[in-house]
Scaffold this active site. Structure first.
Site, short mmCIF file in Angstrom:
data_model
loop_
_atom_site.label_atom_id
_atom_site.label_comp_id
_atom_site.label_asym_id
_atom_site.label_seq_id
_atom_site.Cartn_x
_atom_site.Cartn_y
_atom_site.Cartn_z
N ILE A 198 0.83 -1.21 0.00
CA ILE A 198 0.00 0.00 0.00
C ILE A 198 0.87 1.27 0.00
O ILE A 198 0.45 2.31 -0.52
CB ILE A 198 -1.04 -0.01 1.16
CG1 ILE A 198 -2.12 1.05 0.93
CG2 ILE A 198 -0.38 0.16 2.50
CD1 ILE A 198 -2.97 0.81 -0.30
N ALA A 199 2.07 1.17 0.53
CA ALA A 199 3.00 2.32 0.47
C ALA A 199 3.26 2.68 -0.99
O ALA A 199 3.30 3.87 -1.36
CB ALA A 199 4.30 1.98 1.18
N ARG A 200 3.40 1.67 -1.83
CA ARG A 200 3.63 1.90 -3.27
C ARG A 200 2.40 2.52 -3.93
O ARG A 200 2.51 3.46 -4.73
CB ARG A 200 3.99 0.58 -3.97
CG ARG A 200 5.37 0.15 -3.64
CD ARG A 200 5.69 -1.30 -3.98
NE ARG A 200 6.97 -1.56 -3.36
CZ ARG A 200 8.13 -1.21 -3.90
NH1 ARG A 200 8.16 -0.65 -5.09
NH2 ARG A 200 9.25 -1.41 -3.25
N SER A 220 12.43 2.89 5.69
CA SER A 220 12.21 1.45 5.70
C SER A 220 13.07 0.85 6.82
O SER A 220 14.02 1.49 7.28
CB SER A 220 12.64 0.87 4.35
OG SER A 220 12.68 -0.53 4.38
N ARG A 221 12.77 -0.40 7.18
CA ARG A 221 13.65 -1.08 8.13
C ARG A 221 14.96 -1.45 7.45
O ARG A 221 15.92 -1.81 8.13
CB ARG A 221 12.97 -2.35 8.66
CG ARG A 221 11.73 -2.09 9.50
CD ARG A 221 10.96 -3.37 9.70
NE ARG A 221 10.61 -3.95 8.40
CZ ARG A 221 10.20 -5.20 8.22
NH1 ARG A 221 10.07 -6.00 9.24
NH2 ARG A 221 9.89 -5.64 7.00
N TYR A 277 13.02 3.78 10.49
CA TYR A 277 11.83 4.63 10.63
C TYR A 277 12.17 5.86 11.47
O TYR A 277 11.63 6.95 11.25
CB TYR A 277 10.68 3.85 11.29
CG TYR A 277 10.16 2.66 10.50
CD1 TYR A 277 10.32 2.58 9.11
CD2 TYR A 277 9.49 1.63 11.14
CE1 TYR A 277 9.82 1.50 8.40
CE2 TYR A 277 8.98 0.54 10.44
CZ TYR A 277 9.16 0.48 9.06
OH TYR A 277 8.66 -0.60 8.36
N HIS A 286 1.01 0.13 13.98
CA HIS A 286 0.48 1.48 13.73
C HIS A 286 0.68 2.40 14.93
O HIS A 286 1.08 3.56 14.76
CB HIS A 286 -1.01 1.42 13.38
CG HIS A 286 -1.26 0.87 11.99
ND1 HIS A 286 -2.52 0.70 11.47
CD2 HIS A 286 -0.41 0.45 11.02
CE1 HIS A 286 -2.44 0.20 10.24
NE2 HIS A 286 -1.17 0.03 9.96
N LYS A 315 -5.52 2.05 7.76
CA LYS A 315 -6.59 1.34 8.44
C LYS A 315 -6.18 -0.11 8.65
O LYS A 315 -5.36 -0.59 7.86
CB LYS A 315 -7.90 1.40 7.65
CG LYS A 315 -7.86 1.08 6.16
CD LYS A 315 -7.28 -0.19 5.62
CE LYS A 315 -7.83 -1.49 6.08
NZ LYS A 315 -7.15 -2.66 5.41
N ASP A 330 -8.75 -6.62 8.57
CA ASP A 330 -8.25 -6.25 7.23
C ASP A 330 -9.33 -5.58 6.39
O ASP A 330 -9.11 -4.50 5.85
CB ASP A 330 -7.69 -7.46 6.49
CG ASP A 330 -6.92 -7.01 5.24
OD1 ASP A 330 -5.98 -6.22 5.41
OD2 ASP A 330 -7.29 -7.39 4.12
N1 LIG Z 1 -6.07 1.51 2.14
C1 LIG Z 1 -5.95 0.39 1.46
O1 LIG Z 1 -6.51 0.22 0.39
C2 LIG Z 1 -5.07 -0.68 2.01
C3 LIG Z 1 -4.71 -1.74 1.18
C4 LIG Z 1 -3.82 -2.70 1.68
C5 LIG Z 1 -3.37 -2.59 2.99
N2 LIG Z 1 -3.77 -1.57 3.79
C6 LIG Z 1 -3.27 -1.45 5.17
O2 LIG Z 1 -1.91 -1.04 5.09
C7 LIG Z 1 -1.11 -1.74 6.03
C8 LIG Z 1 0.03 -2.46 5.30
O3 LIG Z 1 -0.51 -3.38 4.39
P1 LIG Z 1 0.31 -3.88 3.08
O4 LIG Z 1 -0.63 -4.72 2.31
O5 LIG Z 1 0.99 -2.76 2.42
O6 LIG Z 1 1.40 -4.83 3.78
P2 LIG Z 1 2.79 -5.33 3.20
O7 LIG Z 1 2.78 -5.34 1.69
O8 LIG Z 1 3.12 -6.58 3.92
O9 LIG Z 1 3.81 -4.18 3.62
C9 LIG Z 1 3.98 -3.82 4.95
C10 LIG Z 1 5.32 -3.11 5.11
O10 LIG Z 1 5.45 -2.77 6.49
C11 LIG Z 1 6.80 -2.84 6.89
N3 LIG Z 1 6.92 -3.66 8.10
C12 LIG Z 1 7.34 -3.23 9.31
N4 LIG Z 1 7.39 -4.22 10.20
C13 LIG Z 1 7.00 -5.33 9.55
C14 LIG Z 1 6.89 -6.69 9.94
N5 LIG Z 1 7.19 -7.12 11.18
N6 LIG Z 1 6.47 -7.57 9.02
C15 LIG Z 1 6.17 -7.19 7.77
N7 LIG Z 1 6.27 -5.89 7.35
C16 LIG Z 1 6.72 -4.98 8.23
C17 LIG Z 1 7.59 -3.39 5.71
O11 LIG Z 1 8.25 -2.28 5.09
P3 LIG Z 1 9.84 -2.07 5.27
O12 LIG Z 1 10.46 -3.43 5.06
O13 LIG Z 1 10.17 -1.10 4.23
O14 LIG Z 1 10.08 -1.55 6.65
C18 LIG Z 1 6.54 -3.95 4.79
O15 LIG Z 1 6.90 -3.84 3.43
C19 LIG Z 1 -2.06 -2.66 6.80
O16 LIG Z 1 -2.41 -2.07 8.03
C20 LIG Z 1 -3.29 -2.77 5.90
O17 LIG Z 1 -4.50 -2.93 6.62
C21 LIG Z 1 -4.58 -0.61 3.31
#
Ligand SMILES: NC(=O)c1ccc[n+]([C@@H]2O[C@H](COP(=O)([O-])OP(=O)(O)OC[C@H]3O[C@@H](n4cnc5c(N)ncnc54)[C@H](OP(=O)(O)O)[C@@H]3O)[C@@H](O)[C@H]2O)c1
Length: 328
Positions: free
Chosen positions: A15-17, A36-37, A58, A79, A97, A178
């Site tokens: 989602i960061a992307r 990033s970590r 961070y 969060h 969220k 989620d």
């Molecule tokens: N608004 C939306 O449409 C939407 C969509 C998807 C997700 N989300 C929300 O966004 C959040 C992240 O979801 P995502 O799908 O982006 O997850 P993801 O692809 O797994 O990415 C999470 C990122 O968080 C960091 N991180 C820090 N501690 C971590 C750990 N212990 N294990 C794994 N990652 C860790 C990592 O970045 P670094 O390695 O760079 O530190 C990782 O790339 C969730 O809370 C989700 O509910 C929102």
């Protein structure tokens, strides 16, 4: 045009992307830093999205003096800590969220931001989409008469990966947190109050998290929301908003680009596309707040994020679903 608002993104995941792509839609936003970590991940993200500074922790991102607001996009168990790290460094925060793992965390986050006089908002992007804004307007202006029921479903079938964020309890896995949070937040947005009574069932799978769930929430005046969510069952993603004098539907409600208002069996279909991938609308609201000196958005206020987390806590309590964060 006023000076651009300078953003940082905390984490480099999925989602960061998406958010980095969304932010590029706003001419008055600049993505100036990523954290990033791992330095390697930060460098790769910075190269892909043309970000001037990349931090390998961070903490370094939070301390970056050029950043005004940080978007927190880590899995939900992080969060609170990530948001408060940024607040402690004087940064405004837009946090993904669900806002937190539970209401206790959400309350601490809100109190921290308020005591520092800093902006904080849950990134519930659905609320800021033009189609959702139109739906709120219809309901508020009485287009369907008195609001009686809301139904919302959000579920998909994810691949089986017990270690991934969706199914892993340590990473806040489960359908309710989620995607169920979208449905609960949608009902909250329309009902404008906390539910008086809740009944819900979930299937808790072998990783110990809810793979699918159905819930009925009763609000004041006998208003009812029926909600469902899943991470291992493909569902329609529809919302139906039923009033005494008509109904509204939107699908997929959480990323709506059109809505249908039906009164006297006459459908009025309205097309309201979002910009880019849709993530810029919440960012634009955060920037409006920063420019106007508002520390909370009236569209997604902190007190409502807390009430939504309380509702999620109440639903989980019925299933006996606990996370490590609940023991803190
Ligand atoms: N608004 C939306 O449409 C939407 C969509 C998807 C997700 N989300 C929300 O966004 C959040 C992240 O979801 P995502 O799908 O982006 O997850 P993801 O692809 O797994 O990415 C999470 C990122 O968080 C960091 N991180 C820090 N501690 C971590 C750990 N212990 N294990 C794994 N990652 C860790 C990592 O970045 P670094 O390695 O760079 O530190 C990782 O790339 C969730 O809370 C989700 O509910 C929102």
């Amino acid at each position: 045009m006023s000076d651009p608002i300078r953003w940082g993104i905390l984490s480099t995941g999925n989602i960061a992307r998406q958010f980095a792509r969304g932010l590029a839609e706003l001419p008055d936003a600049r993505l100036v830093a990523v954290g990033s970590r791992s330095q390697e991940q930060a460098d790769a993200f910075a190269e892909q999205f043309d970000v001037p500074r990349c931090h390998g922790t961070y903490e370094a991102l939070a301390e970056d003096p050029d950043v005004e607001i940080i978007y927190v996009a880590t899995p939900h168990p992080f969060h609170e800590a990530n948001t408060r790290l940024c607040l402690a460094a004087g940064k405004a925060v837009l946090c993904e969220k669900p806002f937190a793992m539970n209401a206790a965390e959400a309350r601490r986050m809100a109190a921290d931001a308020r005591s520092r006089g800093l902006f904080l908002m849950e990134a519930m992007w659905t609320r800021f989409l033009p189609a959702t804004v139109k739906i709120r307007e219809w309901v508020r202006n009485g287009a369907i008469g008195e609001l009686r029921m809301v139904a919302a479903d959000f579920g998909f079938r994810a691949a089986w990966n017990p270690n991934g964020r969706l199914l892993n309890r340590e990473l806040g896995g489960g359908a309710l947190l989620d995607v169920g949070c979208y449905a609960v937040s949608y009902a909250s947005m329309l009902m404008q109050s906390a539910p008086e009574e809740i009944a819900g069932f979930a299937h808790i799978g072998e990783t110990g998290v809810d793979e699918q769930a159905g819930m009925v929430l009763r609000y004041s005046g006998g208003r009812i929301a029926t909600l469902s969510c899943a991470i291992r069952t493909a569902m329609r993603h529809e919302a139906r908003i039923l009033g005494a004098g008509g109904r509204i539907s939107a699908e997929p409600f959480w990323r709506a680009q059109e809505a249908v208002l039906t009164v006297d069996d006459e459908d009025q279909r309205v097309s309201l596309p979002f910009r880019g991938n849709g993530y810029c609308h919440q960012a634009a609201e955060a920037m409006r707040c920063l420019r106007e000196g508002e520390t909370e958005s009236p569209i997604m206020p902190l007190d409502e994020s807390i009430v939504i987390m309380e509702t999620l806590d109440r639903i989980r309590a019925q299933w006996g679903l606990q996370y490590p964060a609940d023991e803190a």
